[in-house]
Design an enzyme around this catalytic site. Structure first.
Site, PDB file in Angstrom:
ATOM      1  N   ASP A  18      -0.262  53.907 103.947  1.00 32.45           N
ATOM      2  CA  ASP A  18      -0.252  53.968 105.406  1.00 32.45           C
ATOM      3  C   ASP A  18      -1.186  55.041 105.946  1.00 32.45           C
ATOM      4  O   ASP A  18      -1.258  56.150 105.417  1.00 32.45           O
ATOM      5  CB  ASP A  18       1.165  54.234 105.922  1.00 32.45           C
TER       6      ASP A  18
ATOM      7  N   GLU B  68       6.950  41.896 110.696  1.00 30.34           N
ATOM      8  CA  GLU B  68       7.011  42.757 109.511  1.00 30.34           C
ATOM      9  C   GLU B  68       7.608  44.099 109.923  1.00 30.34           C
ATOM     10  O   GLU B  68       7.024  44.828 110.727  1.00 30.34           O
ATOM     11  CB  GLU B  68       5.610  42.931 108.935  1.00 30.34           C
TER      12      GLU B  68
END
Length: 259
Positions: free
Chosen positions: A57, A46
């Site tokens: 994130d 990924e």
């Protein structure tokens, strides 16, 4: 056949998906890391597209994205880097980014370029499910690029079933309600959540992400899903290693698969 679909047809357990930020630690490390992960035997790779405002994130990935942007990473350059190594790599490649980046690039142009360079799937955490279904599903299906949607412990059963019906790849199970980041262990409440999702008997495979950082947490996640996604712990390893990138990658994958 799409490489992700083929993977899950041939393997349904202990799937290891490694996330890293393109252009980190150094701008030209992207291809090196992809090839090293493939050689080390990971099942999925990924690739994070650095972004200035990453909603999902944690600190580690945010910092790696900031560094990558300062290094000079851009989406056109990333496509060039992937294209330069795709013929040497058998592993499915997934791009993870934010929909605003795709809109700025141009949705069709983005998907055309993904197809050209050999991308196999997309993760866009900020793409609303309804918007995907009404406006973009046919475009993604035209290019045979499946989108993996995220579910969390707060996602309703109705929405989970809707995601399962729209998915053509795997479902990304966020293990907790926080942002990404390595955790030392998996809690009982998380296990309860995993069991609940298992009981739904979804048609698509599932990978657990957020907080997977060790052989133990990887093994636990694999008991409740088809595999797991590791990002922050891998990036931390790259940040602190004194070894060449290739050796650091192999060392980390051996560590995660050591149980």
């Amino acid at each position: 056949m799409n490489r992700i679909i083929e993977l899950f047809q041939n393997k349904n357990s202990n799937i290891l998906n490694i996330y890293f930020t393109a252009g980190y630690p150094q701008l030209q490390d992207t291809g090196t890391i992809i090839k090293a992960l493939d050689s080390a035997g990971v099942d999925l790779i990924e690739i994070g597209i650095p972004y200035s405002d990453p909603l999902a994130d944690g600190t580690t990935i945010q910092e790696s994205g900031t560094q990558a942007l300062e290094n000079g990473m851009s989406l056109p350059l990333l496509f060039e880097q992937i294209e330069s190594v795709r013929s040497e790599v058998n592993c499915p490649l997934i791009l993870m980014g934010y929909f605003n980046q795709i809109m700025q690039f141009g949705e069709r142009q983005f998907l055309e370029r993904c197809k050209q360079v050999g991308i196999d799937g997309i993760i866009l955490p900020d793409l609303p499910l309804m918007v995907y279904e009404q406006e973009y599903q046919s475009l993604f299906e035209e290019f045979k690029l499946p989108v993996s949607f995220l579910i969390t412990p707060q996602t309703s059963k109705e929405r989970i079933l809707k995601i399962d019906s729209l998915s053509r790849s795997f479902i990304y199970m966020v293990s907790n309600a926080s942002i990404t980041g390595a955790k030392s262990e998996i809690s009982k409440s998380q296990i309860d959540y995993f069991n609940t999702i298992q009981s739904l008997q979804l048609k698509n495979p599932r990978l657990i992400g957020f907080g997977i950082s060790s052989p133990e947490t990887f093994a636990t996640a694999c008991r409740y899903a088809n595999g797991a996604i590791i990002g922050s712990a891998f990036i931390q390893h790259l940040k602190h290693t004194d070894q060449p990138i290739e050796k650091a990658v192999i060392e980390f994958i051996k560590f995660i698969r050591s149980v």
